[in-house]
Write a protein that holds these residues in place. Sequence first.
Motif, PDB file in Angstrom:
ATOM      1  N   ARG A   1     -20.501  32.745  12.726  1.00 60.66           N
ATOM      2  CA  ARG A   1     -19.229  32.120  12.375  1.00 60.66           C
ATOM      3  C   ARG A   1     -18.057  32.870  12.988  1.00 60.66           C
ATOM      4  O   ARG A   1     -17.107  32.274  13.514  1.00 60.66           O
TER       5      ARG A   1
ATOM      6  N   SER B   1      -9.057  28.415   7.899  1.00 57.89           N
ATOM      7  CA  SER B   1     -10.254  27.634   7.555  1.00 57.89           C
ATOM      8  C   SER B   1     -10.448  27.596   6.035  1.00 57.89           C
ATOM      9  O   SER B   1      -9.852  28.371   5.282  1.00 57.89           O
TER      10      SER B   1
ATOM     11  N   LYS C   1     -12.092  21.088  -0.842  1.00 54.02           N
ATOM     12  CA  LYS C   1     -11.785  20.850   0.575  1.00 54.02           C
ATOM     13  C   LYS C   1     -11.062  19.511   0.701  1.00 54.02           C
ATOM     14  O   LYS C   1     -11.472  18.525   0.102  1.00 54.02           O
TER      15      LYS C   1
ATOM     16  N   ASP D   1     -13.818  16.914  10.313  1.00 48.89           N
ATOM     17  CA  ASP D   1     -15.029  16.156  10.622  1.00 48.89           C
ATOM     18  C   ASP D   1     -14.836  14.734  10.084  1.00 48.89           C
ATOM     19  O   ASP D   1     -13.696  14.298   9.863  1.00 48.89           O
TER      20      ASP D   1
ATOM     21  N   THR E   1     -11.694  20.828   7.649  1.00 45.32           N
ATOM     22  CA  THR E   1     -12.381  22.119   7.682  1.00 45.32           C
ATOM     23  C   THR E   1     -11.384  23.261   7.820  1.00 45.32           C
ATOM     24  O   THR E   1     -11.575  24.343   7.280  1.00 45.32           O
TER      25      THR E   1
ATOM     26  N   ALA F   1     -14.871  21.000  14.474  1.00 47.02           N
ATOM     27  CA  ALA F   1     -15.177  20.689  13.074  1.00 47.02           C
ATOM     28  C   ALA F   1     -16.663  20.392  12.884  1.00 47.02           C
ATOM     29  O   ALA F   1     -17.280  20.838  11.901  1.00 47.02           O
ATOM     30  N   TYR F   2     -17.239  19.653  13.817  1.00 49.85           N
ATOM     31  CA  TYR F   2     -18.662  19.323  13.698  1.00 49.85           C
ATOM     32  C   TYR F   2     -19.542  20.547  13.938  1.00 49.85           C
ATOM     33  O   TYR F   2     -20.572  20.741  13.276  1.00 49.85           O
TER      34      TYR F   2
ATOM     35  N   LYS G   1     -19.906  23.057  10.908  1.00 49.85           N
ATOM     36  CA  LYS G   1     -20.799  22.722   9.798  1.00 49.85           C
ATOM     37  C   LYS G   1     -22.038  23.606   9.746  1.00 49.85           C
ATOM     38  O   LYS G   1     -22.515  23.971   8.659  1.00 49.85           O
ATOM     39  N   LYS G   2     -22.576  23.956  10.911  1.00 48.60           N
ATOM     40  CA  LYS G   2     -23.824  24.717  10.931  1.00 48.60           C
ATOM     41  C   LYS G   2     -23.653  26.117  10.313  1.00 48.60           C
ATOM     42  O   LYS G   2     -24.573  26.659   9.738  1.00 48.60           O
TER      43      LYS G   2
ATOM     44  N   GLU H   1     -21.375  26.763   7.891  1.00 48.68           N
ATOM     45  CA  GLU H   1     -21.208  26.551   6.468  1.00 48.68           C
ATOM     46  C   GLU H   1     -22.564  26.354   5.779  1.00 48.68           C
ATOM     47  O   GLU H   1     -22.799  26.821   4.687  1.00 48.68           O
ATOM     48  N   GLN H   2     -23.490  25.646   6.456  1.00 49.28           N
ATOM     49  CA  GLN H   2     -24.832  25.431   5.903  1.00 49.28           C
ATOM     50  C   GLN H   2     -25.624  26.736   5.814  1.00 49.28           C
ATOM     51  O   GLN H   2     -26.328  27.000   4.835  1.00 49.28           O
TER      52      GLN H   2
END
Length: 459
Positions: A312, A336, A368, A414, A419, A449-450, A453-454, A456-457
């Motif tokens: 990140r 963020s 969010k 997203d 985000t 933004a897309y 996501k990875k 955040e997961q």
Amino acid sequence: MSENLKEIYSKTDFIVTGGALKILTDFLNEKGIKALVVEKTDAETLSIIDAAGIVPESLAVKNCTKGLFPSGIVKESFEINFSKGNGEWSGIIQIRGSEWEIYILLKDSPADPDALVEELKPCAGLIGLWQTFKKISETEKKLSSLSYMILATKSTLASIFEPMPMQYFASFLAGVLQESLFPKSVAILKDEGNYLTVLNGKAENIPERKGIFASKILPPTPVITKKDSPVEIILPVAEGDCRLFCLMEWDRLPDEQTMNFLELLGNLAVRAVAINSLRMQSRQTEANISAGEFTVLSLSNVLKVLRSAETREKFISLLVDIFIEQGQMQNCIFISWDSARKGYAISEHRTGLIKSNVDSVLLPSAKKLSIEKVRDSYYDLSSETPDSIFKSWGLAGCPWKDVAKMKYIFPVCDDNFLTGFVALGTDGEDAASDLSKLTSLQLIAQFAAYEFKKFEQVK
């Protein structure tokens, strides 16, 4: 024999160069006839071209010949007619050919008009020769002038369609007018919307923007705006937003050929302006396409770099690098979503390559933010403040002073949520950002933004 030929030539030359008029007045003087020899200037005026036994007080008299003589076709080389006069002139004699006519205004009516007319026939014939020669001479002058104008048009055509800035085009136009038509003065004026400016030449007094200068429809036809000396003529050259006026002066009214050449030149100039405008649009389109192709290639490389980030922190660092490089601005702040603290916080603050201390102040939010509240893909901070933007999102005012100093804010959204967002700016004067640059930064923010996501997961 040689002397006789010389004498014949001298007499002929004398007659056809205007001496026929002197022979006529000499004849009238010998007869003791007081008269004026005149020709028509217009429907109301007769111009005095000679006199016998009279000293005229002016160069013109009132037309007193209306309705006195026939106006049909002249069947012979000339004809001569007599009519009783009225008022100041007791008799009037008309001498006319197919394309000319002169009048003799007699102070006293002759005792035998028919005899006088018969005696005047040789003089009338000589005047006919003079008029014929004068017509031929004038025709030759017109043909010579026409030949020169055709040559000038040929030279003009070779250059007028060449691409050139407006200032050079005005100089070129002024040069063509000056060298082809020899006016007393030439000035090229440009319509600036509310007033006129001089692009070339000198104008003693710049006209007000009214009359022809304010007209919405401007055909490229010369307009005579002043008939007294100096004669003033304006040639409009208008195409699209470009409105030029060629302001010219002559000592006397130009002939028909000059006016026709002006109209031709006006049409050519309008076409040249239109073609140059299309050429500039084409070049701009080509430049935009090239810039677009470069942007697409650049974005492709940007996306590859962002996808290569494994953490990140690395992703955020690369995103800030890209915004600084693509936006050509030195200050960048990335804010963020912080799920642990329930709000938005600064993740990285960069001035060029130097990282600044991260302000720990939080912009609180219960969850969010939904993208439905983020109305724009970017915000220009020269027209609205971060406070007003955040409040429009349903958040509190801006808690960071450094964000308020920026130029743009780019939301990182997203399909569902905000985000984060990037604040971009520069010290001193604002850097100019063209549309293609802003568009590419919006695309980068959306892609980020897309990719975000990875992380955040994983977290």
